[in-house]
Structures are given as C-alpha cells and as structure tokens.
Enzyme design. Sequence first.
Site: not given
Ligand code: EPZ
Length: 429
Positions: A337, A125, A407, A315, A22-23, A172-173, A130, A170
Amino acid sequence: MDRIKIIGGNRLNGVIPISGAKNAALPLMIASMLTADRLTLKNVPNLADVNLLARILRNHGVDLAVDGKRPGTTHLGETFHLTARDIVDTTAPYEMVSRMRASFWVLGPLIARMGQAKVSLPGGCAIGTRPVDLHLEGLKALGADIEIDAGYVIAKAPKGLRGARIIFPKVSVGATHNVLLAAALARGETVIENAAREPEVGDVARCLVKMGAGIDGIGTSTLRIQGRDRLEGAVHTVLPDRIETGTFAYAVAATGGDVTLEGTNVELLETALAVLPKIGAEVTATANGIRVKRDNGHIEPITIETQPFPGFPTDLQAQLMALVTTARGTSVIRETIFENRFMHVQELARLGADIRLHGDTATIKGVPHLRGAPVMATDLRASVSLVIAALVAEGESMINRVYHLDRGFERLEEKLTRCGAAIERISAG
Ligand code: EPZ
C-alpha cells in the site's frame, strides 16, 4: 517530550477495553459539516488526532460540545455534539492540514455545502508520497472546478455538485471518504466503483444514511449514493477500532498470556486474526469481544502481504513484524500500500531483530531473544510495533517520541499495565 519505559518479559493477562476507531471518528466528525443540525457521535476516542481535527472544524465554524464523564462509562469514549449551523470559513490552512492528513477530507463537504473551498495540500508524510489525485478527480467528476495554487487546492462549484459515476483506478480510503461525503449533498445519484471497503467507510456511510442520504452497497466496492438538498442531524456510535484490536491481539501473541479484548468483534479484522492460529496463538470470539491466548511454545513464522480491506491491513504490518521477530524460522512481509512504510525496521534491529529489506519486502529471520534498548519511531503504527517488541525484549527499553502513540492509542500504558505489563510514561515535566 514524554517517553515510555518498558521492562520486557511479562506475559499479558486480563481484559483490555477497545476504543472507538480513530479512522472512523475523524471522517464522522467531518460529516458534521454537511448539515446545519446537530450530529452526535458516541464512543469517540480521546486522541491527539481527534483533538486536532476538533480545532480545525472549530476554525470552519463548527460548534463542539463534549459530554463529561458519566457513571460507569469510563471506557466508552466521549460523546461529541457537533453543530455546523454556519460555515464561517471555507479555508483549511497549511498549518493545520499539514499536521494531519485526514483534515484534507474537509474538501468534499466544503464544496458540497458552500460551493467553494480552499484547502492546503497535505504535503509529505513519513510513510510515502501519498498523493491526492484520486480525491481531486472524484470531486471534479461531481462538477467541482479545481485548481492548485501556491500549495492550496482551490475548488468552486457555485451551482452545487451533481451526481456522477466515478471509477477509482486504485482503492483509496481517503478518496472514497471525500467523494462519499460530497456526494451525500450532490444533486442526483453518484456511483463510486472500486470504493474502499474498509469498515470505517461503511461506518461513515451508515451515519450519512441516518442523516438522510440514500446509500446502497455499503460494505461493497460499489457505492450508490442518492444525494439530498439538505441533510439532517443524527446520533451515531463510532465503531470499535480494528487496528487497536489487532495491535493488542498481536501483543498478547508476542508476550504469551490470555487477554480478552472487550467491545470489539472478529468481523472487523478476520484476515489479521487468521494470522494468529498460524503463528501458534488461539483466538475465540466471545459475547462482547475477542479472546487471544498463547501458552508457552514457539511462535511460528508467517508470509503475508498487505492489501486493501478485506486483505491484511497496512496499519498492522509493523505490529505483525514485531510479533515474528522471535519466530522459529523466517517470515516474509510485503507492503503493497505505502512505498516507505518500513521505518520500524531499523529500530526493531536496535532491539536485536534480524530483518532484511528488499524493495517492498521484509525478510525477518526469527531470533531467540530481543534485548531492550532506546528506540524511536516516525509514525503511529511503527511506534506501537516498538512497544510490542519492547514488551518481549529482555531488560529495559525507552520509547522516544511518544506523541506518535498519543495520536492513535487511547490510554495505552493504562490498558497494558492492567494486564501485567511493566510500562510507564516518563513525562518531560
Ligand atoms: C487511510 O489513509 C488511513 N488513514 C491510513 O491509516 C491507512 O494506512 C490507509 O487509509 C490505508 O488503509 C485514515 O483513515 C485517517 P489511501 P489514506 O488513500 O486514506 C494511494 C493510520 O496509521 N493514493 O487508502 O491516506 C496512496 O499513496 C493511517 O491510522 C493515491 O495514489 O490512504 C496509497 O499508496 C496511516 N492517490 C494508497 O493509494 C490518491 O489520491 C492507499 O492510500 C490517494 C491515495
């Protein structure tokens, strides 16, 4: 609303085909906005999130054709042909973006291709605050003018984007995806430091290379992207879902049994699989997948913390917690995370688990048995952790709010039923 009824206690034995990730599918679909040519994606999972993103992309003007079933390909996912000949609408409205956070990633491609975008902030969320600051800083570094007005990100880059060096403070995916996608159509070279190394990021980068972008450092934390004036169409196969793989691996370890997870591979989730021998299960790589086996005997406790890839994935945190609820001893799981990703804890407790929370750390004291109960969850991975616990629990459990599972898990009941689980969807009618 549909519910899922599970009678626990059956061991799992057989073969489970693993779907496309999915991701990865979501950002790959968004990548189609970068070219007027056709992007063909194979092995796309049939999931509610994928269907919702398809609607969002159609709203921007992307045409989507889906191949029908082919003989012998029941488990190979769907083939999507996406063509963004013209982007007719550069606004992603609140009603859509608020339902799925990944749709915010259209921002980078819209600015890169159209020089403007108006995309709703994704909003709150269930798993934490986030923010999107890293996305916005990255896109600003590429030359976008960004302001926030009435809940929308309004971005302009009338002369196009230009390459830059971006150091994420940091990992961030999402921010990595957004900047990577935009940089593929920016003038010159972009370097992303401290990029997310998740395999799904690598999959998107490989697709962008097929579309004509130059990208070095795929799979590392430094991505070097040579942007192009225009990108071309391509054919790409979505990589296997490592979170689905890990979920079923933990389910087998929890119930006991012997299951081969087909169409996936150990490299995608080494840290998550390394847990299994420690808790008392066996894992072996097969020609086309992974075999997980646990005979009778105890589940041993574990101490772990979530980390960006290649660390232990957030995840899979909820699923691992479900697995060790019946361990012989006390496990400790720290979530680093997301600050609020423990909604499964109180529901696991309803099934008889003994879990205490202190800040970002859960202490799970193993109990001899779980007992079936009605439960519900507020996010995808939390929901599936309840499925794992219910498969182990004595008696009947009823999982409510099944739409969370839909989902992100394709044909969950069917895959588990074939391996001997007593699991049934009860339709709302
Ligand atoms: C992706 O979310 C995934 N979603 C998430 O999977 C997954 O849990 C997450 O990465 C971490 O591996 C998809 O791929 C669609 P991040 P994402 O930006 O990109 C902080 C699932 O169940 N952050 O890596 O939204 C954030 O708050 C989902 O399939 C900032 O501070 O996650 C978090 O603490 C849930 N500022 C950390 O970074 C930003 O601008 C990592 O978030 C962006 C993020």
